[in-house]
Scaffold this motif. Structure first.
Motif, mmCIF file in Angstrom:
data_model
loop_
_atom_site.group_PDB
_atom_site.id
_atom_site.type_symbol
_atom_site.label_atom_id
_atom_site.label_comp_id
_atom_site.label_asym_id
_atom_site.label_seq_id
_atom_site.Cartn_x
_atom_site.Cartn_y
_atom_site.Cartn_z
ATOM 1 N N GLN A 225 0.804 -1.222 0.000
ATOM 2 C CA GLN A 225 0.000 0.000 0.000
ATOM 3 C C GLN A 225 0.841 1.278 0.000
ATOM 4 N N CYS A 333 0.635 6.856 0.248
ATOM 5 C CA CYS A 333 -0.276 5.753 0.583
ATOM 6 C C CYS A 333 -1.384 5.620 -0.461
ATOM 7 N N GLN A 334 -1.544 4.414 -0.984
ATOM 8 C CA GLN A 334 -2.606 4.193 -1.958
ATOM 9 C C GLN A 334 -3.967 4.199 -1.267
ATOM 10 N N SER A 421 -7.523 -6.288 0.879
ATOM 11 C CA SER A 421 -8.269 -5.247 0.184
ATOM 12 C C SER A 421 -9.022 -5.870 -0.984
ATOM 13 N N VAL A 427 -2.771 -6.391 -0.193
ATOM 14 C CA VAL A 427 -2.797 -5.352 0.841
ATOM 15 C C VAL A 427 -3.564 -5.870 2.057
#
Length: 458
Positions: A225, A333-334, A421, A427
């Motif tokens: 991430q 951060c994604q 995720s 993630v």
């Protein structure tokens, strides 16, 4: 002939045995397959404990204490994670079995066993319907925010957003910024109870031909991430071709340098007392950390506004989050927030579902329960999205079933310590929680899987 004491012992044993058998037989109806398996193992261990501890003794021989201990060891070791379930499992299981036991005792004195089954089944249906009604009532009384308050906060946040945008255009016209806008739960109609926090998105415009996003699993940290933004095409576009070149460290766009510059501009240079006076409120920068955060007060009402700088390229959204003591200055951060809530909205639109309603209910529950406060909207939204792939019915009539399934699904992820995720399975959304946090949340939700009403009590 059997003594009176022996007869009473048999009746007691038969009553408890019938309750346990009934609970196992109907667990699948009430809890589903996964919950039935969990409860079945626990209940069998309890039944063995009662057989060993409550059976008639031979002469003066006392019940085998070692056998009793082994029963509870089995209860904590078979089929469930000891880390989450071992603590006070006895009280959780006995609470789940107490209602059927009382029902069996009451009906045993009135009628024969052949008449019990239909009435018990009817009682179970009534319990499910009661849970449905309680969930809907909770949504009405503890989840829904007042429309007037939502409108007022939106207007206030939009006005502050406009002032910030105008300040950058007038004082710093060279800074390439996109159109600032409202984001977060208020924008996506996912706000619950009172509105205390809102989010403003500050898009940074970067040239796609000069910059490249590096996925987190391709960096030295190998954290999916956390991404890097690398400067490219230097042979054709030397340093200085982009405004953001001044914020590079080692060839990467430094999130720390960008944050420091925006922090000084927004928190220190903007005349917030004057802007607040013009907007008929008091606006104060929240100092003490490196977050871009404002406190707004008007008529005894307090509102916090978080300002999030973002970069978007090819549908990948990176946000600037100041990370303390990690030793890295270039990490971004994604964010999957918009994608998660857009997907939930699309699914609900396609089948008139109540997924977003479930999300808001659990957000309100977590907000009001100290043990669950660290469960975020992202944890809940991804759990619901994963469950939607397995379950197709999400209408209002399915609300009670889905409510219980969400609880049990979350318990499963917490036992594994991994919640993937929905949009990037590598993630782990639980990575920011400590082991103690996971234990506390998991134990609270496990108790709720035995007694769903527990979560709806205020």
């Amino acid at each position: 002939m059997e003594s009176t004491v022996q007869k009473r012992g048999k009746r007691r044993e038969d009553g408890l045995g019938t309750a346990v058998d009934f609970l196992l037989a109907n667990a699948r109806l009430v809890l589903g397959v996964g919950g039935a398996a969990m409860l079945g193992i626990a209940t069998l261990a309890v039944k063995r404990l009662m057989d060993r501890a409550g059976g008639p003794a031979d002469g003066d021989e006392k019940p085998d204490q070692k056998s009793i201990t082994e029963s509870w060891e089995e209860l904590g070791l078979v089929g469930a994670s000891p880390k989450l379930l071992r603590k006070e499992l006895e009280s959780a299981v006995m609470k789940a079995t107490s209602t059927p036991i009382k029902m069996v005792k009451r009906q045993d004195s009135k009628q024969s066993a052949t008449v019990k089954s239909p009435k018990l089944k009817l009682k179970k249906v009534q319990l499910i319907l009661t849970l449905q009604e309680k969930i809907l009532q909770y949504h009405q009384t503890h989840v829904t925010a007042a429309a007037e308050e939502l409108s007022r906060v939106k207007q206030q946040a939009t006005a502050i957003c406009t002032e910030m945008q105008q300040f950058f255009r007038n004082k710093h016209p060279d800074v390439p910024l996109g159109e600032m806008n409202l984001g977060g739960s208020l924008f996506h109609d996912l706000q619950v109870t009172t509105v205390s926090h809102v989010c403003l998105l500050l898009p940074l415009s970067i040239e796609e031909k000069l910059w490249n996003f590096i996925p987190g699993d391709q960096t030295i940290l190998n954290i999916p991430q956390l991404w890097l933004v690398r400067r490219t095409s230097l042979e054709y576009f030397p340093r200085g071709s982009s405004y953001w070149d001044r914020f590079t460290v080692g060839g990467y766009l430094s999130s720390k340098l960008v944050n420091d510059t925006l922090y000084k501009t927004v928190m220190e240079l903007m005349n917030w007392p004057s802007i607040g006076s013009m907007l008929d409120c008091i606006i104060r920068p929240v100092m003490g950390n490196r977050e871009l955060k404002l406190e707004v007060q008007k008529e005894q009402r307090q509102l916090f506004i978080n300002i999030l700088p973002t970069i978007t390229m090819n549908n990948t959204v990176l946000i600037l989050q100041e990370r303390e003591n990690d030793g890295f200055e270039n990490l971004w951060c994604q964010s999957f927030y918009t994608a998660e809530n857009t997907k939930l909205q699309d699914l609900d639109t396609s089948d008139q579902g109540f997924r977003r309603c479930c999300l808001k209910i659990f957000k309100a529950i977590c907000k009001g329960n100290p043990a669950l406060k660290k469960l975020t909207s992202s944890h809940l939204a991804n759990t619901i999205l994963h469950l939607s792939d397995a379950e197709s019915g999400w209408t209002e009539t399915d609300l009670a079933d889905r409510f219980q399934q969400i609880v049990r699904t979350l318990v499963g992820y917490l036992e594994e310590g991994f919640l993937p995720s929905y949009f990037n399975a590598s993630v782990n959304l639980l990575s920011d929680l400590s082991e103690e946090d996971i234990d506390e949340i998991g134990y609270t939700l496990y108790c709720a899987s035995c007694d769903p009403d527990f979560l709806l009590q205020r």
